[in-house]
Write a protein that holds these residues in place. Sequence first.
Motif, short mmCIF file in Angstrom:
data_model
loop_
_atom_site.label_atom_id
_atom_site.label_comp_id
_atom_site.label_asym_id
_atom_site.label_seq_id
_atom_site.Cartn_x
_atom_site.Cartn_y
_atom_site.Cartn_z
N LEU A 27 -20.67 48.28 -25.62
CA LEU A 27 -19.59 47.98 -26.65
C LEU A 27 -18.20 47.70 -26.00
O LEU A 27 -17.46 47.02 -26.26
N PRO A 28 -17.90 48.38 -24.94
CA PRO A 28 -16.39 48.16 -24.24
C PRO A 28 -16.25 46.71 -23.85
O PRO A 28 -15.03 46.06 -24.30
N PRO A 29 -17.08 45.99 -23.06
CA PRO A 29 -17.00 44.59 -23.00
C PRO A 29 -16.78 43.73 -24.20
O PRO A 29 -15.96 43.05 -24.15
N LEU A 30 -17.61 44.02 -25.25
CA LEU A 30 -17.40 43.46 -26.57
C LEU A 30 -15.92 43.67 -26.98
O LEU A 30 -15.18 42.72 -27.56
N MET A 31 -15.35 44.76 -26.97
CA MET A 31 -13.84 45.14 -27.32
C MET A 31 -12.93 44.33 -26.58
O MET A 31 -11.99 43.85 -27.13
N LEU A 32 -13.37 44.35 -25.45
CA LEU A 32 -12.32 43.62 -24.50
C LEU A 32 -12.58 42.20 -24.71
O LEU A 32 -11.38 41.35 -24.73
N TYR A 33 -13.51 41.39 -24.80
CA TYR A 33 -13.60 40.37 -25.33
C TYR A 33 -12.95 39.75 -26.62
O TYR A 33 -12.33 38.77 -26.50
N GLU A 34 -12.96 40.73 -27.64
CA GLU A 34 -12.29 40.45 -28.83
C GLU A 34 -10.70 40.52 -28.54
O GLU A 34 -10.08 39.57 -29.10
N HIS A 35 -10.34 41.42 -27.79
CA HIS A 35 -8.91 41.76 -27.81
C HIS A 35 -8.31 41.44 -26.30
O HIS A 35 -7.16 41.40 -26.23
N PRO A 37 -7.66 38.37 -24.93
CA PRO A 37 -6.57 37.47 -24.81
C PRO A 37 -5.29 37.99 -25.41
O PRO A 37 -4.16 37.75 -24.58
N ALA A 38 -5.30 38.67 -26.38
CA ALA A 38 -3.87 39.40 -27.15
C ALA A 38 -3.35 40.48 -26.07
O ALA A 38 -2.36 40.58 -26.00
N LEU A 39 -4.29 41.02 -25.30
CA LEU A 39 -4.06 41.91 -24.42
C LEU A 39 -3.17 41.27 -23.12
O LEU A 39 -2.34 41.94 -22.72
N ILE A 40 -3.78 40.38 -22.61
CA ILE A 40 -3.27 39.68 -21.54
C ILE A 40 -1.95 38.97 -21.81
O ILE A 40 -0.90 39.11 -20.99
N ASP A 41 -1.66 38.35 -22.93
CA ASP A 41 -0.36 37.67 -23.39
C ASP A 41 0.55 38.50 -23.74
O ASP A 41 1.62 38.16 -23.83
N GLY A 42 0.34 39.97 -24.08
CA GLY A 42 1.25 40.87 -24.44
C GLY A 42 1.45 40.85 -26.07
O GLY A 42 2.40 41.51 -26.72
N GLY A 46 0.81 47.86 -31.77
CA GLY A 46 0.30 48.96 -31.26
C GLY A 46 -1.08 49.60 -31.85
O GLY A 46 -1.78 50.38 -31.30
N SER A 47 -1.21 49.35 -33.13
CA SER A 47 -2.57 49.77 -33.87
C SER A 47 -3.44 49.06 -33.23
O SER A 47 -4.69 49.78 -33.19
N ALA A 48 -3.52 47.77 -32.97
CA ALA A 48 -4.65 47.16 -32.30
C ALA A 48 -4.99 47.62 -30.90
O ALA A 48 -6.16 47.87 -30.59
N LEU A 49 -3.81 47.98 -30.18
CA LEU A 49 -4.06 48.79 -28.85
C LEU A 49 -4.75 50.15 -28.80
O LEU A 49 -5.50 50.27 -27.90
N LEU A 54 -9.39 53.36 -27.86
CA LEU A 54 -10.64 54.09 -28.54
C LEU A 54 -12.06 53.62 -28.42
O LEU A 54 -13.07 54.02 -28.05
N GLY A 55 -12.10 52.16 -28.59
CA GLY A 55 -13.03 51.50 -28.67
C GLY A 55 -13.65 51.27 -27.36
O GLY A 55 -14.92 51.01 -27.30
N VAL A 56 -12.76 51.48 -26.25
CA VAL A 56 -13.41 51.46 -25.01
C VAL A 56 -13.72 52.94 -24.46
O VAL A 56 -14.77 53.12 -23.84
N LEU A 57 -12.83 53.85 -24.65
CA LEU A 57 -13.08 55.18 -24.23
C LEU A 57 -14.28 56.01 -24.96
O LEU A 57 -15.05 56.52 -24.15
N LEU A 58 -14.33 55.99 -26.10
CA LEU A 58 -15.33 56.76 -26.83
C LEU A 58 -16.73 56.46 -26.46
O LEU A 58 -17.62 57.07 -26.09
#
Length: 165
Positions: A27-35, A37-42, A46-49, A54-58
Amino acid sequence: MFATEQDDSSYRVHYRSYRLGTTLALLPPLMLYEHGPALIDGSIDGSALAGLILGVLLPLLGAYLLIEFSSFRFSVSNNQFCWRWRNLVRRKSLKVPLERVVHVRLEAIESGDSSGQRYTYRLVVVLDDQSVIGLTRGYSSHHGKQLETIVNQIRDYLGHVVPIR
């Protein structure tokens, strides 16, 4: 999943639990794939972060708790009891003389559900110093009959060597 092996020199019990944990670890790679690009370009808010964290750690925590491999080996020819356990980051093992094994039994705890009280089980070995070694960290209600069969087979195998009290 439990598996047993028996030959003239030893009786082995193996436990592997990895299917659900592996699914959670995907699941974490799927969450990182989804979010990602927005994480990389900043541009991630806050709520998505927070959701991404949570989507990675849990799921990773769930994978850590659910993935485990363990085994017992009772060897009459070597007069030895061996236990091995590992998960994603930790390993434990123990080798003791077979005469230190006092009990091989099912350990049961009550677990309530909507249909009433049920029991969950795990296979344990009790040594002469009263230390309890569980084949698994957790308990299962799905393997009760299989564990009971395994305990009886171990007792039959050890019966002429170790008194089961």
